[in-house]
Design a protein around this motif. Structure first.
Motif, PDB file in Angstrom:
ATOM      1  N   LEU A 281     -11.745  -8.682  -1.276  1.00 47.02           N
ATOM      2  CA  LEU A 281     -11.357  -7.900  -0.095  1.00 47.02           C
ATOM      3  C   LEU A 281     -12.504  -7.057   0.438  1.00 47.02           C
ATOM      4  O   LEU A 281     -12.698  -6.953   1.661  1.00 47.02           O
ATOM      5  N   LEU A 282     -13.279  -6.451  -0.448  1.00 49.14           N
ATOM      6  CA  LEU A 282     -14.409  -5.642   0.011  1.00 49.14           C
ATOM      7  C   LEU A 282     -15.442  -6.497   0.747  1.00 49.14           C
ATOM      8  O   LEU A 282     -16.016  -6.067   1.752  1.00 49.14           O
ATOM      9  N   SER A 283     -15.666  -7.703   0.264  1.00 48.75           N
ATOM     10  CA  SER A 283     -16.601  -8.609   0.949  1.00 48.75           C
ATOM     11  C   SER A 283     -16.095  -8.960   2.340  1.00 48.75           C
ATOM     12  O   SER A 283     -16.879  -9.065   3.292  1.00 48.75           O
ATOM     13  N   ALA A 284     -14.790  -9.152   2.457  1.00 43.41           N
ATOM     14  CA  ALA A 284     -14.211  -9.446   3.770  1.00 43.41           C
ATOM     15  C   ALA A 284     -14.419  -8.277   4.721  1.00 43.41           C
ATOM     16  O   ALA A 284     -14.773  -8.460   5.889  1.00 43.41           O
ATOM     17  N   MET A 285     -14.218  -7.071   4.225  1.00 39.84           N
ATOM     18  CA  MET A 285     -14.452  -5.895   5.063  1.00 39.84           C
ATOM     19  C   MET A 285     -15.917  -5.797   5.458  1.00 39.84           C
ATOM     20  O   MET A 285     -16.250  -5.450   6.612  1.00 39.84           O
ATOM     21  N   ASP A 286     -16.798  -6.117   4.525  1.00 35.66           N
ATOM     22  CA  ASP A 286     -18.233  -6.034   4.814  1.00 35.66           C
ATOM     23  C   ASP A 286     -18.664  -7.057   5.864  1.00 35.66           C
ATOM     24  O   ASP A 286     -19.624  -6.826   6.608  1.00 35.66           O
ATOM     25  N   ALA A 302     -13.542   2.990   2.225  1.00 30.90           N
ATOM     26  CA  ALA A 302     -13.109   4.029   1.292  1.00 30.90           C
ATOM     27  C   ALA A 302     -11.589   4.005   1.117  1.00 30.90           C
ATOM     28  O   ALA A 302     -11.073   4.170  -0.002  1.00 30.90           O
ATOM     29  N   VAL A 303     -10.865   3.786   2.222  1.00 31.65           N
ATOM     30  CA  VAL A 303      -9.404   3.702   2.132  1.00 31.65           C
ATOM     31  C   VAL A 303      -9.000   2.473   1.323  1.00 31.65           C
ATOM     32  O   VAL A 303      -8.071   2.524   0.508  1.00 31.65           O
ATOM     33  N   MET A 304      -9.709   1.363   1.525  1.00 32.59           N
ATOM     34  CA  MET A 304      -9.420   0.153   0.762  1.00 32.59           C
ATOM     35  C   MET A 304      -9.643   0.393  -0.733  1.00 32.59           C
ATOM     36  O   MET A 304      -8.820  -0.015  -1.573  1.00 32.59           O
ATOM     37  N   GLN A 305     -10.736   1.058  -1.079  1.00 34.16           N
ATOM     38  CA  GLN A 305     -11.002   1.333  -2.495  1.00 34.16           C
ATOM     39  C   GLN A 305      -9.937   2.255  -3.094  1.00 34.16           C
ATOM     40  O   GLN A 305      -9.530   2.080  -4.249  1.00 34.16           O
ATOM     41  N   GLN A 306      -9.463   3.219  -2.305  1.00 33.92           N
ATOM     42  CA  GLN A 306      -8.347   4.039  -2.763  1.00 33.92           C
ATOM     43  C   GLN A 306      -7.100   3.182  -2.944  1.00 33.92           C
ATOM     44  O   GLN A 306      -6.303   3.393  -3.869  1.00 33.92           O
ATOM     45  N   ALA A 318      -1.912   3.007   0.761  1.00 31.19           N
ATOM     46  CA  ALA A 318      -3.296   3.057   1.246  1.00 31.19           C
ATOM     47  C   ALA A 318      -3.708   1.722   1.839  1.00 31.19           C
ATOM     48  O   ALA A 318      -4.442   1.672   2.832  1.00 31.19           O
ATOM     49  N   HIS A 319      -3.248   0.636   1.247  1.00 29.97           N
ATOM     50  CA  HIS A 319      -3.524  -0.686   1.823  1.00 29.97           C
ATOM     51  C   HIS A 319      -2.887  -0.801   3.213  1.00 29.97           C
ATOM     52  O   HIS A 319      -3.499  -1.337   4.145  1.00 29.97           O
ATOM     53  N   ARG A 320      -1.667  -0.302   3.346  1.00 28.38           N
ATOM     54  CA  ARG A 320      -1.022  -0.339   4.670  1.00 28.38           C
ATOM     55  C   ARG A 320      -1.848   0.447   5.690  1.00 28.38           C
ATOM     56  O   ARG A 320      -1.928   0.058   6.857  1.00 28.38           O
ATOM     57  N   HIS A 321      -2.460   1.510   5.240  1.00 27.95           N
ATOM     58  CA  HIS A 321      -3.228   2.365   6.148  1.00 27.95           C
ATOM     59  C   HIS A 321      -4.431   1.611   6.723  1.00 27.95           C
ATOM     60  O   HIS A 321      -4.655   1.632   7.949  1.00 27.95           O
ATOM     61  N   TRP A 322      -5.223   0.963   5.864  1.00 23.46           N
ATOM     62  CA  TRP A 322      -6.391   0.268   6.411  1.00 23.46           C
ATOM     63  C   TRP A 322      -5.994  -0.975   7.219  1.00 23.46           C
ATOM     64  O   TRP A 322      -6.678  -1.342   8.184  1.00 23.46           O
ATOM     65  N   ILE A 323      -4.891  -1.596   6.820  1.00 27.39           N
ATOM     66  CA  ILE A 323      -4.421  -2.755   7.599  1.00 27.39           C
ATOM     67  C   ILE A 323      -4.030  -2.312   9.000  1.00 27.39           C
ATOM     68  O   ILE A 323      -4.425  -2.924  10.001  1.00 27.39           O
TER      69      ILE A 323
END
Length: 365
Positions: A281-286, A302-306, A318-323
């Motif tokens: 998931l982090l790679s996708a965000m990057d 940062a929200v994803m890592q949380q 927190a996942h819902r938040h970044w989505i």
């Protein structure tokens, strides 16, 4: 010498007949046909040596070298591999690259261990050409509807309920976005095209009067749709699914977080699986960093890592938040901009039920 000509291609491909691919592993790895197994006459090194000999000294010298390389215990091992498979699949058919010397010799050696099997005239090259022609013909002759909608509206879920569709993302093993990679690898370009052609042939044989496809860019991950087919998709009418944002967030959460996490854990175990899921998931965000901008990217990362920490504690908020933030600031504006360029193609809008009913009515008309 028994062979099957071009008039058998369609039945061979649609009947799930087992196929023995006699080409070297390096050839097979680039692409083959559905339901085929690689049981080569020559391995990669032997094939390379014979090919070099052919270029330098001609066909007869190459044939002689091939017999020297594949004889005795090596020949016996390959005969036994064929025999074991044919004992279990006695209706299998052979093919090499062009349906020439490799097929003829393998057929003879297979007969020595008790099986008489035909090979395909024209081989891989002939059937591959046939499949590409079928893709072009069927997509040019079939009425096509393209199902679109905002990210998370459930296009794939919608399509899976229909008999008149082909799941392009399923064939590509990719969800078609920066976050769309799956746990398993995508097929090669050739394998994707071959499977797509076979699905189109099945669609036609089933007597479907229309073809329903998801709105796709030409690239689905690293594989690309045939150019002519994609061009026709870009001209076809658009049918839009309209779903509220809450439902879209929950579907994305399922598809890209909980389901993918479970897939990694099944494959790699609890600790390593969850770690690999985080990297995924982090790679996708990057990959969308430039489009998000550095500050927004850092905030969402940062929200994803949380979200990963909270996920282990049983919370997905927190996942819902970044989505939701990605939808509001990235995916939805991009979708609206692209749709503005294609509004003249939009022929119907509605929720899942309404669009199903509309398409069903069109299929009967």
């Amino acid at each position: 010498m028994k062979t099957l000509g071009a008039d058998h291609y369609q039945e061979l491909l649609l009947s799930d007949r087992p196929l023995i691919d006699l080409r070297a592993p390096v050839e097979f790895a680039k692409g083959a046909f559905p339901n085929s197994i690689n049981l080569p006459l020559m391995n990669d090194q032997e094939r390379a040596a014979v090919g070099t000999c052919y270029k330098r000294q001609g066909q007869m010298a190459a044939i002689e070298l091939g017999h020297k390389l594949v004889r005795g215990e090596v020949k016996a091992q390959r005969q036994q591999a064929w025999k074991r498979f044919l004992d279990q699949h006695p209706d299998a058919v052979l093919y090499c690259f062009r349906g020439g010397l490799r097929s003829e010799l393998s057929q003879q050696w297979i007969a020595e261990v008790g099986h008489e099997r035909p090979f395909i005239e024209g081989g891989y090259k002939g059937m591959r050409t046939f499949l590409m022609e079928q893709t072009d013909r069927i997509t040019s002759e079939t009425r096509m509807w393209i199902v679109g909608g905002m990210t998370g509206c459930g296009k794939t879920d919608f399509l899976k309920l229909r008999q008149d569709m082909i799941d392009l993302e399923g064939l590509a093993n990719h969800r078609g976005s920066s976050f769309g990679r799956q746990v398993t690898e995508q097929p090669t370009q050739i394998d994707f095209e071959n499977h797509l052609a076979v699905q189109l042939m099945r669609h036609r044989r089933a007597g479907q009067r229309q073809l329903v496809l998801e709105d796709e860019s030409r690239l689905i991950g690293r594989v690309s749709l045939p150019l002519e087919m994609h061009g026709r998709m870009q001209q076809a009418p658009l049918v839009l699914l309209e779903v509220n944002q809450e439902e879209r967030v929950e579907r994305i959460l399922r598809d890209y977080v909980t389901d993918i996490a479970a897939a990694f854990i099944r494959r790699d175990g609890d600790a390593l699986g969850f770690s690999n899921f985080q990297d995924h998931l982090l790679s996708a965000m990057d990959r969308i960093r430039k489009r998000l901008g550095d500050q927004h990217h850092r905030e969402l990362r940062a929200v994803m890592q949380q979200g990963f920490e909270d996920q282990l504690k049983g919370s997905l908020d927190a996942h819902r938040h970044w989505i939701q933030a990605l939808l509001n600031h990235y995916y939805d504006p991009m979708y609206r901009h692209q749709l503005e360029q294609r509004l003249e193609r939009v022929i119907f809008r509605g929720d899942h039920q309404a669009v199903h009913q509309w398409l069903d009515h069109k299929a009967q008309g």
